[in-house]
Design a protein around this motif. Structure first.
Motif, mmCIF file in Angstrom:
data_model
loop_
_atom_site.group_PDB
_atom_site.id
_atom_site.type_symbol
_atom_site.label_atom_id
_atom_site.label_comp_id
_atom_site.label_asym_id
_atom_site.label_seq_id
_atom_site.Cartn_x
_atom_site.Cartn_y
_atom_site.Cartn_z
ATOM 1 N N LEU A 283 -2.416 0.497 -7.937
ATOM 2 C CA LEU A 283 -2.729 -0.785 -7.301
ATOM 3 C C LEU A 283 -3.827 -1.513 -8.070
ATOM 4 O O LEU A 283 -3.764 -2.730 -8.271
ATOM 5 N N LEU A 284 -4.825 -0.770 -8.535
ATOM 6 C CA LEU A 284 -5.911 -1.375 -9.306
ATOM 7 C C LEU A 284 -5.348 -2.013 -10.583
ATOM 8 O O LEU A 284 -5.707 -3.141 -10.930
ATOM 9 N N PHE B 104 -10.711 10.249 9.046
ATOM 10 C CA PHE B 104 -11.115 11.604 8.671
ATOM 11 C C PHE B 104 -11.261 12.533 9.875
ATOM 12 O O PHE B 104 -11.426 13.742 9.712
ATOM 13 N N LEU C 102 0.837 -1.209 0.000
ATOM 14 C CA LEU C 102 0.000 0.000 0.000
ATOM 15 C C LEU C 102 0.869 1.255 0.000
ATOM 16 O O LEU C 102 0.637 2.202 -0.762
ATOM 17 N N LEU C 103 1.913 1.258 0.872
ATOM 18 C CA LEU C 103 2.780 2.437 0.969
ATOM 19 C C LEU C 103 3.602 2.629 -0.304
ATOM 20 O O LEU C 103 3.814 3.763 -0.744
ATOM 21 N N PRO D 190 -2.543 17.690 -10.738
ATOM 22 C CA PRO D 190 -3.499 18.103 -9.704
ATOM 23 C C PRO D 190 -4.092 16.921 -8.931
ATOM 24 O O PRO D 190 -4.765 17.110 -7.926
ATOM 25 N N ILE D 191 -3.867 15.692 -9.389
ATOM 26 C CA ILE D 191 -4.410 14.503 -8.707
ATOM 27 C C ILE D 191 -3.447 14.102 -7.588
ATOM 28 O O ILE D 191 -2.256 13.941 -7.841
ATOM 29 N N PRO D 192 -3.936 13.947 -6.320
ATOM 30 C CA PRO D 192 -3.021 13.646 -5.230
ATOM 31 C C PRO D 192 -2.385 12.251 -5.342
ATOM 32 O O PRO D 192 -2.959 11.351 -5.953
ATOM 33 N N PRO E 260 -1.982 9.633 -3.245
ATOM 34 C CA PRO E 260 -2.718 8.431 -2.870
ATOM 35 C C PRO E 260 -3.743 7.988 -3.924
ATOM 36 O O PRO E 260 -3.930 6.787 -4.128
ATOM 37 N N VAL E 261 -4.375 8.956 -4.633
ATOM 38 C CA VAL E 261 -5.349 8.588 -5.665
ATOM 39 C C VAL E 261 -4.629 7.939 -6.850
ATOM 40 O O VAL E 261 -5.096 6.955 -7.426
ATOM 41 N N ALA F 193 -8.561 15.632 10.391
ATOM 42 C CA ALA F 193 -8.765 16.719 9.435
ATOM 43 C C ALA F 193 -10.073 17.448 9.726
ATOM 44 O O ALA F 193 -10.149 18.668 9.626
ATOM 45 N N GLY G 141 -1.872 6.325 -6.496
ATOM 46 C CA GLY G 141 -1.485 5.027 -5.943
ATOM 47 C C GLY G 141 -2.620 4.021 -6.060
ATOM 48 O O GLY G 141 -2.399 2.841 -6.348
ATOM 49 N N LEU G 142 -3.851 4.501 -5.838
ATOM 50 C CA LEU G 142 -5.054 3.663 -5.985
ATOM 51 C C LEU G 142 -5.133 3.113 -7.408
ATOM 52 O O LEU G 142 -5.339 1.919 -7.624
ATOM 53 N N CYS H 32 2.739 1.825 -3.351
ATOM 54 C CA CYS H 32 1.845 2.400 -4.371
ATOM 55 C C CYS H 32 1.644 3.891 -4.118
ATOM 56 O O CYS H 32 1.679 4.705 -5.047
ATOM 57 N N GLN H 33 1.441 4.246 -2.835
ATOM 58 C CA GLN H 33 1.259 5.660 -2.490
ATOM 59 C C GLN H 33 2.519 6.451 -2.822
ATOM 60 O O GLN H 33 2.458 7.563 -3.360
#
Lengths: 113, 245
Positions: free
Chosen positions: A36-37, A65, A8-9, A25-27, A29-30, A68, A32-33, A11-12
């Motif tokens: 991974l997919l 969450f 997971l890390l 502009p895409i963070p 983690p997204v 934050a 990384g998602l 990929c991130q």
């Protein structure tokens, strides 16, 4: 489990490096998602350990969450000054966004079979 | 700590704890457990959502004790950090629904883009009509998107990223509470539509709630978070130009 967290890390990390390097502009983690997919599609699914660890993380997604969300206290003055506009704009636009997406998706997906 | 100095006056202990991660982290986990207990006793109702309850209780605690948010975040950052790997982990329920997502890619793109534009456009139009400052109007545009993307969009358009982060949270909290009720009212029952709508209008917070209800809804919610990030970062600048915000 350590191996699953590592995946997971990684990929991130890969996502974050790409995002920073190209100023996207895409963070991270997204990204990384998505990575991974792509790996899961290529390998034909997650192994049981990754599946279990990911489910464990997602079971507590709501908790993650909270820090934050508590940040609301830092903007109380600005919120108070525009209270009426915010108190109407956010609920109305959120309900509109929810219902437009939901109704359209239900109709179109049903027509799609 | 030498034993002969014990007990320290209370404020010394308090001042010390404010510089350490221990208190903020413990408070976050204790509040979460307490709110989860309330939620399960109440039968998992929308208004007893543990995320929403925990945020309200902790925010009230900070205000009452005059604790700066930065001091709280010293500890809470360890929980906050896990949002990254958890976002990546959304790939697992998405993979489980990958065939269905691929089959419905057309409807997904159309409904998500429409909902995204309606949510962002109506928020900015309403706020301007009610006399909100330019800063507030711009910062409201990306509020339906996950925090890091939303802050980036606000920054690019001359909004205030920290204000956007707060709007994202308020949207998430409100969306989490009303998503099932609002969609039931317009007779949306399809889990794919419920998940997609929750993720599009109220990002990860509402998706977390969908994930507890149904795995397919969670997968569509996760998909919507990512896709709406892309759609909104393209659409909000156009809306700002179009309506002259």
């Amino acid at each position: 489990m350590v191996r699953a967290i590592m995946i997971l890390l990684l990929c991130q990390l890969a996502g974050t490096i790409v995002q920073q390097a190209f100023g996207l502009p895409i963070p991270g983690p997204v990204m990384g998602l998505v990575l991974l997919l792509a790996i899961l599609v290529w390998r034909g699914g997650p192994d049981p350990v990754l599946h279990e660890t990911a489910s464990g993380f997602l079971k507590y997604l709501g908790l993650l969450f909270v820090p934050a969300g508590v940040g609301v206290v830092t903007e109380l003055q600005e919120l108070r000054a525009n209270a009426l506009a915010i108190a109407i704009a956010i609920p109305v636009s959120t309900i509109l966004g929810l219902t437009v997406t939901g109704v359209l998706m239900q109709r179109l997906a049903r027509a799609d079979g | 700590m030498p034993m002969d100095r014990f007990p320290l006056p209370f404020f010394h202990v308090w001042a010390y704890l404010q510089t350490q991660p221990l208190l903020g982290l413990t408070a976050t986990l204790c509040t979460w457990e307490f709110c989860s207990l309330i939620d399960s006793r109440a039968g998992h109702r929308a208004i007893t959502n543990p995320t929403v309850l925990s945020i309200a209780l902790l925010a009230a605690a900070l205000l009452i004790t005059h604790t700066p948010y930065a001091a709280y975040f010293t500890g809470a950052q360890y929980v906050h950090f896990l949002l990254g790997p958890a976002t990546v982990a959304l790939a697992i329920p998405m993979y489980a629904n990958f065939a269905s997502i691929r089959r419905h890619s057309g409807p997904i793109l159309v409904s998500l883009t429409a909902g995204s534009i309606v949510a962002a456009g109506s928020a900015m139009l309403i706020a301007r009509a009610l006399g909100a400052s330019h800063q507030v109007v711009i910062s409201l545009g990306p509020k339906s998107v996950t925090t890091p993307i939303a802050m980036g969009i606000a920054q690019n358009l001359g909004g205030q990223p920290s204000l956007t982060a707060v709007f994202v949270m308020i949207t998430g909290i409100f969306g989490t509470i009303i998503c099932t009720g609002a969609l039931a009212l317009v007779r949306v029952k399809d889990w794919r539509a419920l998940g997609l709508a929750a993720g599009t209008a109220a990002h990860g917070l509402a998706t977390a709630r969908m994930l507890r209800l149904n795995e397919t809804a969670g997968a569509y919610g996760g998909l919507a978070i990512g896709l709406n990030g892309i759609v909104t970062s393209l659409a909000v600048p156009v809306l700002v130009k179009l309506f002259g915000f």
